[in-house]
Design a protein around this motif. Structure first.
Motif, PDB file in Angstrom:
ATOM      1  N   ASP A  74       0.823  -1.205   0.000  1.00  0.00           N
ATOM      2  CA  ASP A  74       0.000   0.000   0.000  1.00  0.00           C
ATOM      3  C   ASP A  74       0.861   1.260   0.000  1.00  0.00           C
ATOM      4  OD1 ASP A  74      -2.517   1.356   0.118  1.00  0.00           O
ATOM      5  OD2 ASP A  74      -2.228   1.657   2.262  1.00  0.00           O
ATOM      6  N   VAL A  75       1.919   1.287   0.821  1.00  0.00           N
ATOM      7  CA  VAL A  75       2.783   2.460   0.892  1.00  0.00           C
ATOM      8  C   VAL A  75       3.518   2.677  -0.428  1.00  0.00           C
ATOM      9  CG1 VAL A  75       4.810   3.440   2.050  1.00  0.00           C
ATOM     10  CG2 VAL A  75       3.032   2.323   3.400  1.00  0.00           C
ATOM     11  N   LEU A  76       3.862   1.590  -1.103  1.00  0.00           N
ATOM     12  CA  LEU A  76       4.561   1.690  -2.382  1.00  0.00           C
ATOM     13  C   LEU A  76       3.652   1.986  -3.568  1.00  0.00           C
ATOM     14  CD1 LEU A  76       7.203  -1.202  -2.386  1.00  0.00           C
ATOM     15  CD2 LEU A  76       7.675   1.203  -2.874  1.00  0.00           C
ATOM     16  N   SER A  77       2.337   1.953  -3.357  1.00  0.00           N
ATOM     17  CA  SER A  77       1.400   1.937  -4.479  1.00  0.00           C
ATOM     18  C   SER A  77       1.143   3.301  -5.111  1.00  0.00           C
ATOM     19  CB  SER A  77       0.069   1.340  -4.022  1.00  0.00           C
ATOM     20  OG  SER A  77      -0.620   2.242  -3.158  1.00  0.00           O
ATOM     21  N   ARG A  78       1.773   4.354  -4.586  1.00  0.00           N
ATOM     22  CA  ARG A  78       1.521   5.704  -5.096  1.00  0.00           C
ATOM     23  C   ARG A  78       0.024   6.046  -5.024  1.00  0.00           C
ATOM     24  NH1 ARG A  78       5.576   7.736  -9.088  1.00  0.00           N
ATOM     25  NH2 ARG A  78       7.553   7.357  -8.064  1.00  0.00           N
ATOM     26  N   GLY A  79      -0.544   5.859  -3.830  1.00  0.00           N
ATOM     27  CA  GLY A  79      -1.944   6.201  -3.617  1.00  0.00           C
ATOM     28  C   GLY A  79      -2.910   5.268  -4.331  1.00  0.00           C
ATOM     29  N   GLY A  80      -2.533   3.998  -4.474  1.00  0.00           N
ATOM     30  CA  GLY A  80      -3.396   3.020  -5.113  1.00  0.00           C
ATOM     31  C   GLY A  80      -3.254   2.934  -6.612  1.00  0.00           C
ATOM     32  N   GLN A  81      -2.299   3.660  -7.192  1.00  0.00           N
ATOM     33  CA  GLN A  81      -2.120   3.630  -8.644  1.00  0.00           C
ATOM     34  C   GLN A  81      -1.417   2.367  -9.115  1.00  0.00           C
ATOM     35  OE1 GLN A  81      -0.613   7.392 -10.357  1.00  0.00           O
ATOM     36  NE2 GLN A  81      -0.880   8.292  -8.320  1.00  0.00           N
ATOM     37  N   ARG A  82      -0.753   1.659  -8.204  1.00  0.00           N
ATOM     38  CA  ARG A  82       0.010   0.470  -8.570  1.00  0.00           C
ATOM     39  C   ARG A  82      -0.380  -0.699  -7.674  1.00  0.00           C
ATOM     40  NH1 ARG A  82       5.967   3.446  -8.945  1.00  0.00           N
ATOM     41  NH2 ARG A  82       5.624   4.458 -10.964  1.00  0.00           N
ATOM     42  N   TYR A  83      -0.048  -1.897  -8.121  1.00  0.00           N
ATOM     43  CA  TYR A  83      -0.190  -3.126  -7.341  1.00  0.00           C
ATOM     44  C   TYR A  83      -1.640  -3.454  -6.979  1.00  0.00           C
ATOM     45  CZ  TYR A  83       4.810  -2.172  -6.665  1.00  0.00           C
ATOM     46  OH  TYR A  83       6.137  -1.904  -6.859  1.00  0.00           O
ATOM     47  N   ALA A  84      -2.594  -3.067  -7.800  1.00  0.00           N
ATOM     48  CA  ALA A  84      -4.009  -3.306  -7.471  1.00  0.00           C
ATOM     49  C   ALA A  84      -4.307  -4.795  -7.355  1.00  0.00           C
ATOM     50  CB  ALA A  84      -4.907  -2.659  -8.523  1.00  0.00           C
ATOM     51  N   GLY A  85      -3.792  -5.599  -8.264  1.00  0.00           N
ATOM     52  CA  GLY A  85      -4.055  -7.035  -8.224  1.00  0.00           C
ATOM     53  C   GLY A  85      -3.474  -7.694  -6.996  1.00  0.00           C
ATOM     54  N   LEU A  86      -2.228  -7.364  -6.674  1.00  0.00           N
ATOM     55  CA  LEU A  86      -1.585  -7.922  -5.484  1.00  0.00           C
ATOM     56  C   LEU A  86      -2.321  -7.494  -4.223  1.00  0.00           C
ATOM     57  CD1 LEU A  86       0.731  -9.437  -4.090  1.00  0.00           C
ATOM     58  CD2 LEU A  86       2.072  -7.322  -4.215  1.00  0.00           C
ATOM     59  N   SER A  87      -2.689  -6.227  -4.131  1.00  0.00           N
ATOM     60  CA  SER A  87      -3.412  -5.740  -2.951  1.00  0.00           C
ATOM     61  C   SER A  87      -4.727  -6.469  -2.752  1.00  0.00           C
ATOM     62  CB  SER A  87      -3.662  -4.231  -3.075  1.00  0.00           C
ATOM     63  OG  SER A  87      -2.468  -3.497  -2.939  1.00  0.00           O
ATOM     64  N   ALA A  88      -5.442  -6.727  -3.832  1.00  0.00           N
ATOM     65  CA  ALA A  88      -6.724  -7.422  -3.733  1.00  0.00           C
ATOM     66  C   ALA A  88      -6.532  -8.839  -3.196  1.00  0.00           C
ATOM     67  CB  ALA A  88      -7.414  -7.449  -5.099  1.00  0.00           C
ATOM     68  N   GLN A  89      -5.506  -9.537  -3.673  1.00  0.00           N
ATOM     69  CA  GLN A  89      -5.245 -10.890  -3.184  1.00  0.00           C
ATOM     70  C   GLN A  89      -4.860 -10.900  -1.707  1.00  0.00           C
ATOM     71  OE1 GLN A  89      -2.361 -11.938  -6.450  1.00  0.00           O
ATOM     72  NE2 GLN A  89      -3.489 -13.860  -6.407  1.00  0.00           N
ATOM     73  N   LEU A  90      -3.996  -9.984  -1.327  1.00  0.00           N
ATOM     74  CA  LEU A  90      -3.582  -9.907   0.068  1.00  0.00           C
ATOM     75  C   LEU A  90      -4.749  -9.536   0.972  1.00  0.00           C
ATOM     76  CD1 LEU A  90      -0.168  -8.072  -0.456  1.00  0.00           C
ATOM     77  CD2 LEU A  90      -0.459 -10.465   0.221  1.00  0.00           C
ATOM     78  N   ASP A  91      -5.556  -8.580   0.532  1.00  0.00           N
ATOM     79  CA  ASP A  91      -6.706  -8.162   1.337  1.00  0.00           C
ATOM     80  C   ASP A  91      -7.688  -9.304   1.554  1.00  0.00           C
ATOM     81  OD1 ASP A  91      -5.686  -5.661   1.623  1.00  0.00           O
ATOM     82  OD2 ASP A  91      -7.180  -4.629   0.399  1.00  0.00           O
ATOM     83  N   ALA A  92      -7.911 -10.112   0.537  1.00  0.00           N
ATOM     84  CA  ALA A  92      -8.838 -11.238   0.684  1.00  0.00           C
ATOM     85  C   ALA A  92      -8.359 -12.196   1.770  1.00  0.00           C
ATOM     86  CB  ALA A  92      -8.982 -11.965  -0.652  1.00  0.00           C
ATOM     87  N   ALA A  93      -7.057 -12.485   1.785  1.00  0.00           N
ATOM     88  CA  ALA A  93      -6.507 -13.374   2.807  1.00  0.00           C
ATOM     89  C   ALA A  93      -6.594 -12.746   4.197  1.00  0.00           C
ATOM     90  CB  ALA A  93      -5.057 -13.719   2.469  1.00  0.00           C
ATOM     91  N   ILE A  94      -6.315 -11.458   4.273  1.00  0.00           N
ATOM     92  CA  ILE A  94      -6.349 -10.761   5.562  1.00  0.00           C
ATOM     93  C   ILE A  94      -7.768 -10.709   6.122  1.00  0.00           C
ATOM     94  CG2 ILE A  94      -6.030  -8.495   6.652  1.00  0.00           C
ATOM     95  CD1 ILE A  94      -3.712  -8.108   4.562  1.00  0.00           C
ATOM     96  N   LEU A  95      -8.722 -10.390   5.281  1.00  0.00           N
ATOM     97  CA  LEU A  95     -10.107 -10.276   5.746  1.00  0.00           C
ATOM     98  C   LEU A  95     -10.651 -11.613   6.211  1.00  0.00           C
ATOM     99  CD1 LEU A  95     -11.401  -7.801   3.029  1.00  0.00           C
ATOM    100  CD2 LEU A  95     -11.177  -7.325   5.484  1.00  0.00           C
TER     101      LEU A  95
END
Length: 450
Positions: free
Chosen positions: A131-152
């Protein structure tokens, strides 16, 4: 799990840097530049990983081992620091360096058979770095979605378990390092993501439930069967943890931060008052002012000894939690106690604070990190002066001949070239950047400071 997407070269960015009123202001900036250059070398980081393992051979009880995926002591922590460097400085390439560290963190995560959702050693740490590296959500959307699913999914299961467990529990289920507080800290930073907000409310509701208790013991107490052998011998009837990283201040701080950011839950204010009242009753007085122990034994009348004045345990972390709760409820008396406790820390001789290491978790960088928050939030001028003093102390502890600039030192034990964020040089770098105003205000997010 998808690998992080490739990253295009960064465009130059500049940062407005407001130096503290210190004779060492220019030196601080130079140290930041030198440390950042070392962090940019993957080879040097690997040398440091190997060196730390050798140096700690005789000190295994206090050594935190490197894990590629870890935020505390792994590539996620380095990727997170690179994300803040990418925001702060005009030099090109920090996003690419951070991308390489993130890629190694994700690869490390995939190599493990199972990893918990926790922040400092689990999936949420990789997600926060992303998230910190994503430039305000402009990058890594796919990876973030996968990680969030596991976390939730992990958060839902763990929260339900906490709501059912009324006979005490290990701190790792709820604390900032491994438990629900750390995951809640990550989810809170996800802003307007509705699924994250839903998961956060589940976490907060479970924490509210922990404020209840019977027979004088809160539900968050730790029974002896959940303690290691040494602490089971010390606390045969169990214990109550007073540290921001592992105990009730973390529960209080997360509820307060959520309230301050517009995420309120039913009975949240009541729970905050119960947590804060317990901390108020547990406070001690020494010749300098209010303080807290690290642990309160169950069923023991003797007053426990005062803790170190650090971030993870001691007055600074407790004081920050009380300050945030005093803002959220609001309650001026909580803030007055927190300020008095911090002033007592500054009144003590540096040696009496028991924070020999320059690093964040147990050391000077953690105290400076907390003090910077008070300097920003409070009108009391003592905090600005303390910020300068602690920054100067960190510069005096700088070791340019060491691998990464700072080494972990624990009460006279061996010096270790720790490369991790929590116990090593990268955490000091983050705080020094904050001390000269060269970092985004949310840098304190993983430490539950803002």
């Amino acid at each position: 799990m998808d690998a992080p997407e490739s990253v295009a070269p960064a465009k130059p960015m500049t940062a407005e840097i407001a130096y503290p009123a210190s004779a060492n202001a220019g030196v601080i900036r130079q140290v930041v530049v030198e440390m950042a250059a070392r962090l940019a070398s993957p080879d040097l980081v690997q040398i440091s990983v190997a060196a730390a393992a050798r140096q700690a051979a005789s000190d295994r009880l206090r050594f935190t081992r490197w894990q590629d995926h870890s935020l505390a002591q792994g590539y996620s922590g380095l990727a997170l620091v690179c994300g803040y460097l990418d925001r702060a400085f005009s030099e090109n390439g920090w996003d690419r360096i951070g991308h390489d560290y993130l890629r190694q963190a994700v690869a490390g995560l995939e190599r493990l058979p199972a990893v918990g959702g926790g922040l400092w050693g689990g999936v949420a740490g990789v997600a926060m770095a992303t998230d910190v590296l994503s430039r305000g959500g402009q990058r890594y959307a796919g990876l973030s979605a996968q990680l969030d699913a596991a976390i939730l999914a992990w958060a839902k299961t763990t929260a339900h378990g906490l709501c059912r467990d009324d006979c005490g529990l290990p701190v790792a289920r709820f604390d900032l390092i491994s438990g629900l507080v750390g995951v809640g800290c990550y989810l809170l930073g996800r802003g307007n993501c509705e699924t994250a907000r839903h998961g956060l409310r589940q976490v907060l509701s479970a924490i509210v439930a922990l404020a209840d208790g019977e027979a004088g013991l809160p539900r968050w107490f730790t029974p002896p069967q959940y303690l290691d052998a040494a602490n089971r011998a010390r606390f045969p009837r169990g214990s109550l943890n007073c540290g921001l990283a592992h105990g009730v201040p973390g529960l209080l701080a997360l509820l307060a931060l959520a309230e301050l950011n517009g995420v309120a839950v039913r009975n949240g204010a009541t729970a905050m008052r119960r947590f804060a009242d317990w901390l108020t009753l547990t406070s001690q007085e020494d010749e300098y002012g209010p303080t807290w122990p690290a642990i309160v034994p169950v069923g023991v009348r003797e007053q426990p000894s005062r803790s170190r004045d650090g971030w993870c345990y001691g007055s600074p972390g407790v004081a920050r939690a009380l300050w945030l709760a005093g803002q959220a409820i609001p309650d001026k008396s909580m803030q007055e106690l927190s300020v008095a406790a911090m002033k007592a820390v500054f009144a003590r001789p540096a040696a009496a604070r028991n924070i020999d290491s320059p690093t964040f978790c147990h050391g000077v960088a953690g105290l400076l990190g907390v003090t910077l928050q008070f300097a920003r939030d409070s009108s009391d001028t003592c905090f600005a002066a303390a910020t300068v003093s602690l920054s100067d102390q960190l510069i005096e502890l700088y070791e340019p001949s060491s691998l990464l600039g700072y080494r972990s030192r624990e009460r006279g034990r061996v010096a270790i070239d720790q490369p991790g964020l929590l116990d090593g040089s990268p955490g000091v770098l983050l705080v020094l950047m904050a001390a000269i105003g060269g970092i985004a205000e949310d840098w304190g997010r993983p430490f539950l400071l803002r």
